[in-house]
Enzyme design. Structure first.
Site, short mmCIF file in Angstrom:
data_model
loop_
_atom_site.label_atom_id
_atom_site.label_comp_id
_atom_site.label_asym_id
_atom_site.label_seq_id
_atom_site.Cartn_x
_atom_site.Cartn_y
_atom_site.Cartn_z
N ASP A 110 0.86 -1.19 0.00
CA ASP A 110 0.00 0.00 0.00
C ASP A 110 0.89 1.24 0.00
O ASP A 110 2.09 1.15 0.30
CB ASP A 110 -0.94 0.00 1.22
CG ASP A 110 -2.22 0.80 0.95
OD1 ASP A 110 -2.31 1.48 -0.08
OD2 ASP A 110 -3.15 0.72 1.79
N ASP A 111 0.29 2.39 -0.36
CA ASP A 111 1.09 3.62 -0.37
C ASP A 111 1.44 4.07 1.04
O ASP A 111 2.55 4.54 1.29
CB ASP A 111 0.37 4.74 -1.17
CG ASP A 111 -1.07 4.97 -0.77
OD1 ASP A 111 -1.57 4.29 0.15
OD2 ASP A 111 -1.72 5.86 -1.37
N ASP A 114 -1.93 4.96 7.99
CA ASP A 114 -2.22 6.14 8.81
C ASP A 114 -2.72 5.67 10.18
O ASP A 114 -1.93 5.46 11.10
CB ASP A 114 -3.25 7.01 8.06
CG ASP A 114 -3.52 8.33 8.73
OD1 ASP A 114 -3.57 8.38 9.97
OD2 ASP A 114 -3.70 9.35 8.04
O1 LIG Z 1 -4.28 3.48 7.89
P1 LIG Z 1 -5.60 4.04 7.46
O2 LIG Z 1 -6.07 5.16 8.38
O3 LIG Z 1 -6.66 2.99 7.27
O4 LIG Z 1 -5.39 4.79 6.07
C1 LIG Z 1 -4.57 4.30 5.05
C2 LIG Z 1 -5.34 4.08 3.79
O5 LIG Z 1 -5.96 5.32 3.38
C3 LIG Z 1 -5.67 5.55 2.00
O6 LIG Z 1 -6.59 4.89 1.17
P2 LIG Z 1 -8.08 5.42 0.90
O7 LIG Z 1 -9.03 4.70 1.82
O8 LIG Z 1 -8.08 6.92 0.97
O9 LIG Z 1 -8.44 4.94 -0.54
P3 LIG Z 1 -7.63 5.05 -1.92
O10 LIG Z 1 -6.41 4.21 -1.74
O11 LIG Z 1 -8.58 4.49 -2.91
O12 LIG Z 1 -7.30 6.50 -2.15
C4 LIG Z 1 -4.32 4.94 1.81
O13 LIG Z 1 -4.11 4.61 0.43
C5 LIG Z 1 -4.38 3.69 2.66
O14 LIG Z 1 -4.91 2.59 1.95
N1 LIG Z 2 -3.42 11.10 0.42
C1 LIG Z 2 -3.50 10.67 1.68
N2 LIG Z 2 -4.43 9.74 1.99
C2 LIG Z 2 -4.48 9.34 3.29
N3 LIG Z 2 -5.30 8.44 3.88
C3 LIG Z 2 -4.98 8.40 5.18
N4 LIG Z 2 -3.96 9.24 5.46
C4 LIG Z 2 -3.63 9.84 4.29
C5 LIG Z 2 -2.64 10.82 3.93
O1 LIG Z 2 -1.84 11.33 4.73
N5 LIG Z 2 -2.64 11.19 2.60
MG LIG Z 3 -5.70 3.23 0.00
#
Ligand SMILES: O=P(O)(O)OC[C@H]1O[C@H](OP(=O)(O)OP(=O)(O)O)[C@H](O)[C@@H]1O
Ligand SMILES: Nc1nc2[nH]cnc2c(=O)[nH]1
Ligand SMILES: [Mg+2]
Length: 176
Positions: A110-111, A114
């Site tokens: 994952d990227d 948080d």
């Molecule tokens: O540790 P957490 O608080 O659960 O947050 C982390 C997740 O939040 C973001 O995804 P998001 O749900 O925004 O979806 P996306 O990847 O489709 O942008 C990010 O890419 C992680 O997958």
């Molecule tokens: N882009 C982005 N998405 C998130 N989802 C949870 N934390 C983050 C953050 O710091 N940046």
């Molecule tokens: Mg995500």
């Protein structure tokens, strides 16, 4: 909202500091992540947590020579507010089989982590998999096996696919 009640802040508003990441920087950080993962593998398959995990998963899989890539599709943040986690698509039977049912030899990418809620849910699906993210905030960090850069909990990371170049006024008033 009730009278006198504070408005609910989004995750981005709670995270006051901005950490913008360019494509170049992101590519470099993904390659650095791969150097570390190369010492842990080999991996049978990469599991990308969509959507944010798709970009690092492509780069990591390319560097490690892994050609089997699966997704687990999870929605939680509506822009910057985190709601209940929804699994829109689970891990395929084929990828599950490659990981012996527990995720052994699989690499979850994952990227970022948080709060760690997304990572925790995927770890429960694949308890023996290796979990890697490019960035980690302190609350989610214990869930991750390998990451590159830690940022503080009050930082919001802006990824290149969510941003664009725009005019920025000079620091000193009237200097423009
Ligand atoms: O540790 P957490 O608080 O659960 O947050 C982390 C997740 O939040 C973001 O995804 P998001 O749900 O925004 O979806 P996306 O990847 O489709 O942008 C990010 O890419 C992680 O997958
Ligand atoms: N882009 C982005 N998405 C998130 N989802 C949870 N934390 C983050 C953050 O710091 N940046
Ligand atoms: Mg995500």
């Amino acid at each position: 909202m009730m009278a006198g009640e504070a408005p609910e802040l989004s995750a981005q508003e709670r995270a006051g500091k901005a950490f913008p990441v360019s494509w170049d920087q992101f590519h470099r950080d993904c390659r650095a992540l791969t150097w570390r993962l190369n010492e842990v593998g080999p991996f049978h398959a990469v599991i990308a947590i969509t959507r944010g995990g798709l970009v690092p998963a492509a780069i990591v899989a390319r560097e490690l020579g892994v050609r089997v890539i699966d997704t687990v599709c999870i929605a939680s943040y509506d822009h910057t507010k985190q709601g209940d986690l929804q699994v829109l698509k689970g891990i395929s039977d084929q990828a599950m089989k490659l990981g012996g049912g527990t995720g052994k030899g699989l690499l979850i990418v994952d990227d970022l982590v948080d709060t760690g809620k997304t990572g925790k849910l995927v770890r429960e699906m694949l308890p023996d998999a290796h979990f890697a993210t490019v960035y980690a905030k302190p609350k989610g960090r214990p869930l991750v096996d390998t990451f590159i850069t830690e940022v503080s909990q009050d930082t919001w990371i802006f990824f290149p696919w969510d941003t664009a170049l725009s005019y920025h006024p000079p620091l000193r008033d009237g200097a423009a």
